[in-house]
Design an enzyme around this catalytic site. Structure first.
Site, PDB file in Angstrom:
ATOM      1  N   PHE A   1     -16.628 -11.795  -1.024  1.00 32.62           N
ATOM      2  CA  PHE A   1     -18.331 -11.686  -0.424  1.00 32.62           C
ATOM      3  C   PHE A   1     -18.135 -11.379   0.856  1.00 32.62           C
ATOM      4  O   PHE A   1     -18.691 -12.063   1.779  1.00 32.62           O
ATOM      5  CB  PHE A   1     -18.789 -13.038  -0.938  1.00 32.62           C
ATOM      6  CG  PHE A   1     -18.904 -13.085  -2.352  1.00 32.62           C
ATOM      7  CD1 PHE A   1     -19.933 -12.890  -3.260  1.00 32.62           C
ATOM      8  CD2 PHE A   1     -17.804 -14.111  -3.021  1.00 32.62           C
ATOM      9  CE1 PHE A   1     -19.978 -13.016  -4.587  1.00 32.62           C
ATOM     10  CE2 PHE A   1     -17.644 -14.413  -4.265  1.00 32.62           C
ATOM     11  CZ  PHE A   1     -18.719 -13.959  -4.983  1.00 32.62           C
TER      12      PHE A   1
ATOM     13  N   ASP B   1       0.899  -1.127   0.039  1.00 31.05           N
ATOM     14  CA  ASP B   1       0.154  -0.019   0.037  1.00 31.05           C
ATOM     15  C   ASP B   1       0.938   1.265  -0.012  1.00 31.05           C
ATOM     16  O   ASP B   1       1.796   1.229   0.601  1.00 31.05           O
ATOM     17  CB  ASP B   1      -0.863  -0.025   1.285  1.00 31.05           C
ATOM     18  CG  ASP B   1      -2.078   0.817   1.222  1.00 31.05           C
ATOM     19  OD1 ASP B   1      -3.334   0.349   0.959  1.00 31.05           O
ATOM     20  OD2 ASP B   1      -2.038   1.901   0.985  1.00 31.05           O
TER      21      ASP B   1
ATOM     22  N   CYS C   1     -20.559  -0.936  -0.290  1.00 34.04           N
ATOM     23  CA  CYS C   1     -20.829  -1.773  -1.050  1.00 34.04           C
ATOM     24  C   CYS C   1     -22.299  -1.644  -1.863  1.00 34.04           C
ATOM     25  O   CYS C   1     -22.249  -1.601  -3.096  1.00 34.04           O
ATOM     26  CB  CYS C   1     -20.971  -3.267  -0.590  1.00 34.04           C
ATOM     27  SG  CYS C   1     -19.177  -3.713  -0.011  1.00 34.04           S
TER      28      CYS C   1
ATOM     29  N   LEU D   1     -35.233  -9.568   5.043  1.00 35.55           N
ATOM     30  CA  LEU D   1     -36.403  -9.315   4.813  1.00 35.55           C
ATOM     31  C   LEU D   1     -36.678  -8.653   5.979  1.00 35.55           C
ATOM     32  O   LEU D   1     -37.771  -8.748   6.706  1.00 35.55           O
ATOM     33  CB  LEU D   1     -37.313 -10.534   4.526  1.00 35.55           C
ATOM     34  CG  LEU D   1     -38.449 -10.365   3.918  1.00 35.55           C
ATOM     35  CD1 LEU D   1     -38.450 -10.203   2.293  1.00 35.55           C
ATOM     36  CD2 LEU D   1     -39.390 -11.713   4.226  1.00 35.55           C
TER      37      LEU D   1
END
Length: 457
Positions: free
Chosen positions: A152, A30, A265, A255
């Site tokens: 993910f 980095d 994201c 839900l």
């Protein structure tokens, strides 16, 4: 294996630490020297449960190091992960400058066969373009192959999701068995543990990530669209959601009605996906994502309306306490935080707003300096005309509403997230205004807000 991870932000630092924990030799890269110095001392520059422990373990073992040198990375690694950010541009499309810059810096130093693996979320077609760039700039030419293995991760569960993922995706060019073999070797422990592995072409691998996030965002916005209808007709969206969750074809995850999604994201990914679909002539297929985004934004506006009503129709001279600054519990990330968006909107309309969050106060102060901040949940509620529950930290569910009622100017609770036992709060004399349900006064019969699942992206 000898692995480099280019980009040591949230994704890269987590991936580097976890790969070292699996036994690989890892070099994180980095250009931010302050960040690499902290990581080299075993200190993550952001909050993520469990990361500090495995980061420190990797550094202490000698398997994990950090640098700002692309030349060192090219000499060290046989496999290079790209984990840089792809933020949203002003027009909704993904900004790929960090990604192309990383490839441009790394490629000229690649003088022996290797595999470069993208993990960042990108528009479909990016991997193909980067393949051409890699071959043009790398001295080794086509012997530097490119693959795509999207992440993910859920913030707050990133370590678990890296070491015990739901699936692994390996995207590679047709006939590229070397990339697939290298990635299966990297992930050998996970494959042997039974993690499903999907091996596919580059474009499909890119789409798997954006499609997954778009589906999750759609499911969240669907139940919030039902909340709008429920509010219009006097129905209860929480009972509606509970009934739908019992259907095995639907399920209860994501839900959960409330203030909607935020973070780095879902908002940017659905906007970028819709923009990319327009570019490739499939805009009509993803037109619904615009409404998914719109529903999500309207929940914030509705929460502001509920607060104005709770304060007697005006915010002038009113003090409002806000519980929550992070976009979700388990993180200090405030990117596109619904809680802070509401807090800022209330301040713009004349309210005096004080915010408390267990982890995200430092980040909130930097981005929203005009808000007031408290060092405890109780302090944030002191002297308020309305108290807002906007991030579902467990800490807030442990607060006793009885003594708290004596410290506020008006015992009025506005609820945008699950996690509080509303029967207990009403029994303590609080009036509650709940998204998707409306107003419930002390002594009225209404089920407790104790949703089955946590919005967790």
């Amino acid at each position: 294996m000898r692995i480099t991870v280019i980009g040591c932000g949230y994704l890269g630092a987590t991936h580097a630490a976890c790969m070292a924990d699996l036994g690989h030799e890892v070099l994180g890269v980095d250009v931010d020297l302050e960040k690499t110095a902290a990581l080299a001392e075993g200190r993550p520059p952001f909050f993520e449960p469990g990361l500090a422990r495995i980061l420190a373990r990797g550094v202490a073992s000698g398997r994990l190091r950090f640098t700002d040198s692309y030349a060192e990375a090219a000499e060290f690694g046989e496999l290079h992960f790209l984990a840089v950010g792809t933020p949203q541009r002003f027009d909704g499309r993904a900004d790929l400058r960090q990604l192309t810059s990383a490839v441009g810096e790394l490629a000229p130093h690649l003088r022996r066969p290797c595999v470069v693996v993208g993990k960042s979320t990108v528009p479909v077609g990016t991997a193909e373009a980067l393949t051409g760039m890699l071959r043009r700039l790398a001295p080794v030419g086509a012997a530097a192959s490119l693959a795509w293995s999207p992440e993910f991760l859920r913030e707050g569960h990133a370590v678990e999701d890296t070491l015990r993922p739901d699936r692994l995706v390996i995207g590679r060019a047709e006939g590229d068995t070397r990339s697939a073999g290298a990635l299966r070797e990297v992930y050998r422990a996970l494959v042997l543990a039974g993690v499903p592995t999907v091996e596919t072409d580059l474009a499909t691998a890119e789409l798997i990530k954006t499609a997954a996030n778009s589906f999750l965002a759609t499911k969240i916005s669907f139940i919030n669209a039902m909340a709008e209808v429920c509010e219009a007709v006097g129905a209860d969206v929480w009972q509606l959601a509970d009934a739908l969750a019992h259907d095995s074809r639907i399920g209860g995850q994501f839900l959960q009605p409330g203030l909607g999604f935020g973070g780095g994201c879902l908002p940017k990914d659905i906007r970028g996906f819709a923009a990319r679909a327009e570019e490739v002539g499939a805009g009509r297929a993803l037109a619904f994502l615009r409404e998914v985004d719109g529903i999500n934004v309207r929940r914030r506006e509705r929460l502001v309306e509920l607060t104005v009503r709770a304060c007697g129709g005006t915010l002038d001279g009113r003090r409002v306490g806000v519980w929550g600054a992070a976009f979700k519990p388990g993180t200090d990330d405030i990117r596109d935080s619904p809680a802070l968006a509401v807090a800022a909107a209330l301040r713009e309309r004349g309210a005096e707003v004080v915010v408390y969050d267990p982890r995200a106060l430092d980040n909130a102060r930097k981005t929203f300096p005009g808000l007031e901040y408290a060092e405890s949940a109780t302090a944030a509620a002191e002297g308020t005309d309305a108290l807002l529950h906007l991030t579902e930290w467990r800490e807030f569910g442990t607060v006793d509403p009885v003594p708290l009622a004596a410290r506020v100017r008006s015992a009025r609770l506005v609820v945008g997230r699950p996690g509080l036992d509303l029967d207990r709060w009403r029994g303590a004399g609080w009036t509650c205004d709940v998204l998707g349900r409306g107003e419930t006064r002390p002594g009225t019969a209404a089920p407790a807000l104790d949703g089955k699942t946590e919005i967790d992206v």
